[in-house]
Design a protein around this motif. Structure first.
Motif, PDB file in Angstrom:
ATOM      1  N   GLY A   1      -3.300   5.851  -1.357  1.00 58.88           N
ATOM      2  CA  GLY A   1      -4.628   5.689  -0.776  1.00 58.88           C
ATOM      3  C   GLY A   1      -4.856   6.606   0.403  1.00 58.88           C
ATOM      4  O   GLY A   1      -5.994   6.902   0.763  1.00 58.88           O
ATOM      5  N   THR A   2      -3.775   7.052   1.041  1.00 59.43           N
ATOM      6  CA  THR A   2      -3.865   7.940   2.206  1.00 59.43           C
ATOM      7  C   THR A   2      -2.815   9.029   2.073  1.00 59.43           C
ATOM      8  O   THR A   2      -1.690   8.763   1.639  1.00 59.43           O
ATOM      9  CB  THR A   2      -3.625   7.156   3.510  1.00 59.43           C
ATOM     10  OG1 THR A   2      -4.559   6.092   3.601  1.00 59.43           O
ATOM     11  CG2 THR A   2      -3.759   8.059   4.720  1.00 59.43           C
ATOM     12  N   ARG A   3      -3.193  10.248   2.449  1.00 63.82           N
ATOM     13  CA  ARG A   3      -2.220  11.340   2.472  1.00 63.82           C
ATOM     14  C   ARG A   3      -1.961  11.728   3.914  1.00 63.82           C
ATOM     15  O   ARG A   3      -2.855  12.193   4.624  1.00 63.82           O
ATOM     16  CB  ARG A   3      -2.754  12.554   1.697  1.00 63.82           C
ATOM     17  CG  ARG A   3      -2.913  12.312   0.210  1.00 63.82           C
ATOM     18  CD  ARG A   3      -3.269  13.605  -0.491  1.00 63.82           C
ATOM     19  NE  ARG A   3      -3.510  13.418  -1.912  1.00 63.82           N
ATOM     20  CZ  ARG A   3      -3.728  14.411  -2.763  1.00 63.82           C
ATOM     21  NH1 ARG A   3      -3.751  15.660  -2.319  1.00 63.82           N
ATOM     22  NH2 ARG A   3      -3.946  14.161  -4.029  1.00 63.82           N
TER      23      ARG A   3
ATOM     24  N   GLY B   1      -2.267  16.917   3.628  1.00 61.70           N
ATOM     25  CA  GLY B   1      -2.762  15.594   3.975  1.00 61.70           C
ATOM     26  C   GLY B   1      -3.898  15.662   4.984  1.00 61.70           C
ATOM     27  O   GLY B   1      -3.898  16.490   5.888  1.00 61.70           O
ATOM     28  N   ASP B   2      -4.873  14.774   4.827  1.00 60.41           N
ATOM     29  CA  ASP B   2      -6.032  14.804   5.702  1.00 60.41           C
ATOM     30  C   ASP B   2      -5.946  13.831   6.868  1.00 60.41           C
ATOM     31  O   ASP B   2      -6.866  13.756   7.697  1.00 60.41           O
ATOM     32  CB  ASP B   2      -7.313  14.516   4.902  1.00 60.41           C
ATOM     33  CG  ASP B   2      -7.239  13.192   4.150  1.00 60.41           C
ATOM     34  OD1 ASP B   2      -6.182  12.537   4.200  1.00 60.41           O
ATOM     35  OD2 ASP B   2      -8.237  12.834   3.505  1.00 60.41           O
TER      36      ASP B   2
ATOM     37  N   ALA C   1       3.027   5.383   1.693  1.00 62.26           N
ATOM     38  CA  ALA C   1       3.029   4.151   2.464  1.00 62.26           C
ATOM     39  C   ALA C   1       1.641   3.613   2.614  1.00 62.26           C
ATOM     40  O   ALA C   1       0.663   4.249   2.297  1.00 62.26           O
ATOM     41  CB  ALA C   1       3.646   4.414   3.815  1.00 62.26           C
ATOM     42  N   GLY C   2       1.482   2.435   3.163  1.00 64.44           N
ATOM     43  CA  GLY C   2       0.191   1.838   3.412  1.00 64.44           C
ATOM     44  C   GLY C   2       0.279   0.916   4.581  1.00 64.44           C
ATOM     45  O   GLY C   2       1.139   1.073   5.391  1.00 64.44           O
ATOM     46  N   PRO C   3      -0.556  -0.148   4.701  1.00 61.40           N
ATOM     47  CA  PRO C   3      -0.504  -1.042   5.845  1.00 61.40           C
ATOM     48  C   PRO C   3       0.850  -1.728   5.994  1.00 61.40           C
ATOM     49  O   PRO C   3       1.534  -1.851   5.033  1.00 61.40           O
ATOM     50  CB  PRO C   3      -1.590  -2.061   5.528  1.00 61.40           C
ATOM     51  CG  PRO C   3      -2.274  -1.631   4.313  1.00 61.40           C
ATOM     52  CD  PRO C   3      -1.546  -0.499   3.725  1.00 61.40           C
ATOM     53  N   VAL C   4       1.234  -2.300   7.173  1.00 63.09           N
ATOM     54  CA  VAL C   4       2.550  -2.931   7.412  1.00 63.09           C
ATOM     55  C   VAL C   4       2.639  -3.852   8.643  1.00 63.09           C
ATOM     56  O   VAL C   4       1.758  -3.849   9.464  1.00 63.09           O
ATOM     57  CB  VAL C   4       3.611  -1.854   7.641  1.00 63.09           C
ATOM     58  CG1 VAL C   4       4.989  -2.451   7.643  1.00 63.09           C
ATOM     59  CG2 VAL C   4       3.529  -0.835   6.558  1.00 63.09           C
ATOM     60  N   ALA C   5       3.776  -4.622   8.818  1.00 69.34           N
ATOM     61  CA  ALA C   5       4.050  -5.425  10.006  1.00 69.34           C
ATOM     62  C   ALA C   5       5.473  -5.169  10.444  1.00 69.34           C
ATOM     63  O   ALA C   5       6.130  -4.393   9.837  1.00 69.34           O
ATOM     64  CB  ALA C   5       3.867  -6.906   9.678  1.00 69.34           C
ATOM     65  N   LEU C   6       5.933  -5.866  11.477  1.00 71.32           N
ATOM     66  CA  LEU C   6       7.297  -5.627  11.919  1.00 71.32           C
ATOM     67  C   LEU C   6       8.245  -5.667  10.721  1.00 71.32           C
ATOM     68  O   LEU C   6       8.228  -6.618   9.960  1.00 71.32           O
ATOM     69  CB  LEU C   6       7.732  -6.674  12.944  1.00 71.32           C
ATOM     70  CG  LEU C   6       7.242  -6.414  14.357  1.00 71.32           C
ATOM     71  CD1 LEU C   6       7.634  -7.600  15.231  1.00 71.32           C
ATOM     72  CD2 LEU C   6       7.811  -5.138  14.908  1.00 71.32           C
TER      73      LEU C   6
ATOM     74  N   ALA D   1       0.838  -1.190   0.000  1.00 68.98           N
ATOM     75  CA  ALA D   1       0.000   0.000   0.000  1.00 68.98           C
ATOM     76  C   ALA D   1       0.879   1.248   0.000  1.00 68.98           C
ATOM     77  O   ALA D   1       1.974   1.257   0.552  1.00 68.98           O
ATOM     78  CB  ALA D   1      -0.909  -0.003   1.212  1.00 68.98           C
ATOM     79  N   LEU D   2       0.375   2.289  -0.618  1.00 67.48           N
ATOM     80  CA  LEU D   2       1.121   3.539  -0.745  1.00 67.48           C
ATOM     81  C   LEU D   2       0.406   4.643   0.027  1.00 67.48           C
ATOM     82  O   LEU D   2      -0.776   4.870  -0.174  1.00 67.48           O
ATOM     83  CB  LEU D   2       1.215   3.905  -2.229  1.00 67.48           C
ATOM     84  CG  LEU D   2       2.164   5.028  -2.612  1.00 67.48           C
ATOM     85  CD1 LEU D   2       3.596   4.706  -2.292  1.00 67.48           C
ATOM     86  CD2 LEU D   2       2.022   5.330  -4.103  1.00 67.48           C
ATOM     87  N   VAL D   3       1.145   5.310   0.903  1.00 68.36           N
ATOM     88  CA  VAL D   3       0.595   6.430   1.664  1.00 68.36           C
ATOM     89  C   VAL D   3       1.467   7.647   1.379  1.00 68.36           C
ATOM     90  O   VAL D   3       2.678   7.563   1.474  1.00 68.36           O
ATOM     91  CB  VAL D   3       0.581   6.146   3.172  1.00 68.36           C
ATOM     92  CG1 VAL D   3       0.100   7.369   3.947  1.00 68.36           C
ATOM     93  CG2 VAL D   3      -0.277   4.943   3.488  1.00 68.36           C
ATOM     94  N   ALA D   4       0.886   8.759   1.030  1.00 66.80           N
ATOM     95  CA  ALA D   4       1.655   9.948   0.681  1.00 66.80           C
ATOM     96  C   ALA D   4       1.590  10.975   1.791  1.00 66.80           C
ATOM     97  O   ALA D   4       0.522  11.367   2.233  1.00 66.80           O
ATOM     98  CB  ALA D   4       1.118  10.552  -0.617  1.00 66.80           C
TER      99      ALA D   4
END
Length: 303
Positions: A240-242, A207-208, A294-299, A199-202
């Motif tokens: 998908g997210t800013r 950004g909101d 960026a987007g979702p993640v784990a360790l 996933a990609l987060v900017a």
């Protein structure tokens, strides 16, 4: 000669006009490095980290007048890997060194692999993308943070400089050899992210979503933009997210390496056992250099 300086055996260069000296100076230029497929590593500490990461030098140039205690141990270590060791005079080292305060160590190593296709994210990846980051010093500082944070990989999208740039190597303190890196076009990076379901987060000035309110615990890519322009529209539209990094002072932007460190360590905090996602205060947003995807993640793991 300082205590622990290398023995007198082997090839020695005393003239700055030696053809080898001219070749080493030429390797400061990207075209020469690309043609030879090598990079330069200067400094005892940087060389040691590169060796610990599995790098195998082809040549080592050491100045006995500058090398400190423990020099022979390093020389033996490098020699055991099959590298040629060459002693040089202080005037010669002054010519081949690119640091202002050289310590007498300069090695020629194969350039790091930068193929995006060969990069495997593994499980729960946390990837950092640097889009159009111009300054080698910033890229190097970002690599140091990425190494400390256990980031899976750092990708240069539409790169302005190369990973083999001696100033990238210097600023990274040698971590360019410990962190998987790649270079590719924006289109290639987008395709790679889709292929591996990252996933990609900017992170953007408008950004909101506050930084600490974003979920960075799944497979994630965090992209930072250039110091001058931030992330291009294509990255902001793709995300998908800013995210926004709150700012409460008079400055309207953060250095890109600082922004990257904040973003990465928020992801690390969320992925650390016991880490809590906490909504932070909303403040002014960091300016152009804070672009992040960026987007979702784990360790974080390095696949």
């Amino acid at each position: 000669m300082s205590a622990g300086a290398p023995s007198q055996a082997g090839l020695e260069i005393t003239s700055p006009a030696n053809p080898r000296v001219k070749r080493l100076v030429a390797l400061r230029q990207r075209r020469a490095r690309d043609r030879a497929g090598v990079t330069l590593v200067e400094g005892y500490e940087e060389l040691g980290l590169a060796l610990s990461a599995g790098a195998r030098p082809r040549e080592l140039y050491v100045c006995p007048a500058l090398a400190g205690s423990g020099a022979q141990q390093m020389i033996d270590r490098v020699s055991s890997l099959g590298a040629e060791v060459v002693r040089v005079s202080r005037p010669v080292f002054g010519k081949i060194a690119y640091r202002e305060s050289p310590d007498g160590w300069l090695a020629v190593l194969p350039a790091v692999r930068t193929s995006l296709a060969a990069l495997e994210p593994g499980r729960g990846p946390l990837v950092l993308i640097c889009e159009g980051v111009e300054k080698p010093g910033n890229l190097g500082a970002i690599l140091r943070t990425a190494d400390a944070a256990g980031v899976t990989a750092v990708i240069a999208a539409d790169p302005v400089t190369d990973w083999a740039n001696p100033n990238v190597v210097r600023a990274s303190k040698g971590t360019v050899f410990s962190v998987p890196v790649a270079s590719a076009s924006t289109a290639e990076v987008f395709a790679w992210l889709a292929e591996h379901s990252l996933a990609l987060v900017a992170a953007a000035p408008d950004g909101d979503v506050p930084l600490t309110a974003a979920d960075l615990t799944g497979p994630t890519a965090i992209a930072v933009g250039s110091e001058a322009r931030g992330l291009p529209a294509a990255w902001l539209e793709r995300a998908g997210t800013r995210l926004r990094i709150p700012m409460f002072g008079h400055a309207d932007s953060l250095n890109v390496s600082t922004s990257a460190a904040i973003l990465l360590y928020e992801a690390v905090r969320q992925r650390t056992p016991g880490g809590r996602r906490r909504r932070g205060r909303s403040g002014r947003t960091a300016g152009p250099g804070v672009g992040a995807a960026a987007g979702p993640v784990a360790l974080p793991g390095r696949g």
